[in-house]
Design an enzyme around this catalytic site. Structure first.
Site: not given
Ligand code: FCB
Length: 478
Positions: A178, A371
């Site tokens: 990210e 994620e």
């Molecule tokens: C993302 C991050 C991760 C976590 C999630 C909830 O943006 O990559 O580390 O904090 O959000």
């Protein structure tokens, strides 16, 4: 720990299918779980510095101890294996491996990660390793951090050393997690390390994070030709709040500065005109052609950034309605009344739309949802159980959305639930619980939530032949 037997068949959408070798996983990041911040020769990172400044995190929390994974990793991997989770996305702490961000690797750091990755292999868990999940060595921040071009080169050097030291222990490597959050939450919004509120720093950081990705990819290609490489971007689904021209324009603007600023350079080899229109004032140009020495985007940068990867990582959490604002930055709102403790919506179609968009507009590469997850105020009930039916509902919806995208022909190869266990949620500290496994921070006990068993049973059902994507459509065999 004895785990309960499998429950009833999990109910994913009837249209959801997954290939037989789909990577079912969970994800974590080093600073969020490891603790042990002064052990094993680790140097400080920007998150150590930031979280120790008053007023930066909820309750003044920091990652000094976190989940104490540095000392408990074997038991954590045992639990993961016991839950039948075959893939694990983890990150390496740059300042544990290279305490000041330059020079040789720290042998104790290398040993820790070699043990960890070999520990995965010993338990049949396939690791997916992220090189950078936001914890820049503080020494590099002291020299200007990501807004400085040299930091990208430091990262390339670090990646090369990691490829040599650890590249034999994982096939899949994610360069940067990210860049959007590292650049903008850290340098524009001031809510994450290093805590600046300056758009020009954020835009410089964004470009250098992308350059760092490209330089790292090149190092791995040379030193570990067999590895599979990609970058993970966070992609929100955006829709205009109304049919008004102003809301449409605001949505396009928000897309240009949050999604496209990272997608276009990596997958199209140039910054989008809309992104340049927003950030040209900070030196961003489409390709860097004709740039003078010292300009932000240099000739050749985009070729480095867009060198072909092997997969595209997508993190997805948010679904937004965007409304025109009174200022240059548009207002935006969440689609639904907040069902989670973060206020994020439960709208799985948004993930479906994001996957289809990236595949249709950006890349034919395999996609991984690196994620996706949700936070609730979970607690241990008097029976010692953590019941989180709303997380199960969320996971069922989002995993179904992934399977539906696959049925629609999108090449998605894996899904990693955020997170394996509750952990240090950055500026939100320990207040936000994303885990499938509950962590009692006082005792460091791990208690799988109901959702962990649901996920285990979903994986088992797929292993048993349910929700299978067959290679040949029925008509081909008729
Ligand atoms: C993302 C991050 C991760 C976590 C999630 C909830 O943006 O990559 O580390 O904090 O959000």
């Amino acid at each position: 720990m004895t785990l309960p037997a499998a429950s009833a068949r999990p109910e994913l959408s009837a249209d959801a299918t997954f290939p037989a070798d789909f990577a079912w996983g969970v994800a974590t990041a080093a600073y969020q779980i490891e603790g042990g911040v002064t052990e094993g020769g680790r140097g400080p990172s920007i998150w150590d510095t930031f979280s120790h400044q008053p007023g930066t995190t909820i309750n003044g929390d920091n990652g000094d101890i976190a989940c104490d994974h540095y000392h408990r990793w074997e038991a954590d991997l045992d639990l993961m294996a016991g839950l039948g989770i075959p893939s694990y996305r983890l990150s390496l702490s740059w300042s544990r491996l290279q305490p000041t961000g330059s020079g040789p690797l720290n042998p104790e750091g290398v040993r820790f990660y070699r043990d960890l990755l070999q520990g995965c292999a010993a338990r049949g868990i396939t690791p997916y390793v992220t090189l950078y999940h936001w914890d820049l060595p503080q020494a590099l921040q002291d020299e200007g951090g990501w807004p400085e071009r040299r930091t990208a080169h430091r990262f390339g050097d670090y990646a090369g050393l990691v490829a040599d030291a650890l590249g034999d222990l994982a096939e899949h490597w994610i360069t940067i997690n990210e860049p959007m959050c590292a650049a903008f939450l850290g340098h524009s919004w001031g809510m994450q390390a290093p805590g600046f509120k300056d758009d020009s720093l954020a835009v410089r950081a964004a470009h250098h994070l992308l350059l760092a990705h490209g330089l790292a990819l090149a190092e791995f290609r040379t030193r570990r030709p067999g590895t599979k490489l990609g970058i993970t971007n966070i992609i929100g689904n955006l829709n205009p709040a109304s049919d008004s021209v102003a809301d449409h324009a605001a949505t396009e603007y928000w897309d240009a500065i949050s999604n496209r600023i990272f997608l276009d350079p990596v997958y199209r080899g140039r910054y989008a005109d809309a992104t340049v229109a927003a950030y040209g004032k900070y030196g961003l140009t489409a390709t860097g052609e004709g740039a003078a020495a010292g300009d932000l985007v240099q000739p050749g940068d985009l070729a480095i950034i867009s060198a072909p990867g092997d997969f595209a990582g997508i993190n997805h959490y948010t679904n937004m309605l965007v409304a025109a604002g009174t200022e240059s930055t548009p207002n935006w709102t969440h689609v639904e009344p907040a069902p989670s403790s973060f206020g994020w919506s439960n709208t799985p179609d948004a993930l479906h739309a994001v996957l289809k968009r990236v595949a249709a507009e950006y890349t034919p590469l395999p996609l991984y949802v690196t994620e996706n997850g949700v936070t609730f105020h979970d607690y241990v009930d008097p029976n010692g159980e953590v019941r989180d039916p709303r997380r199960i509902d969320y996971l069922r919806g989002y995993i179904s959305a992934v399977g539906e995208a696959i049925s629609d022909g999108v090449d998605v190869r894996g899904y990693f639930a955020w997170s394996f266990m509750d952990n240090f949620e950055w500026a939100e500290g320990y207040d936000k619980r994303f885990g499938l496994v509950y962590v009692d921070y006082g005792t460091q006990a791990r208690i799988p939530k109901q959702s962990a068993y649901w996920y285990r049973d979903t994986i088992a059902a797929h292993n048993a032949g349910l929700y299978r994507r067959t290679a040949a459509p029925a008509s081909a065999t008729a």
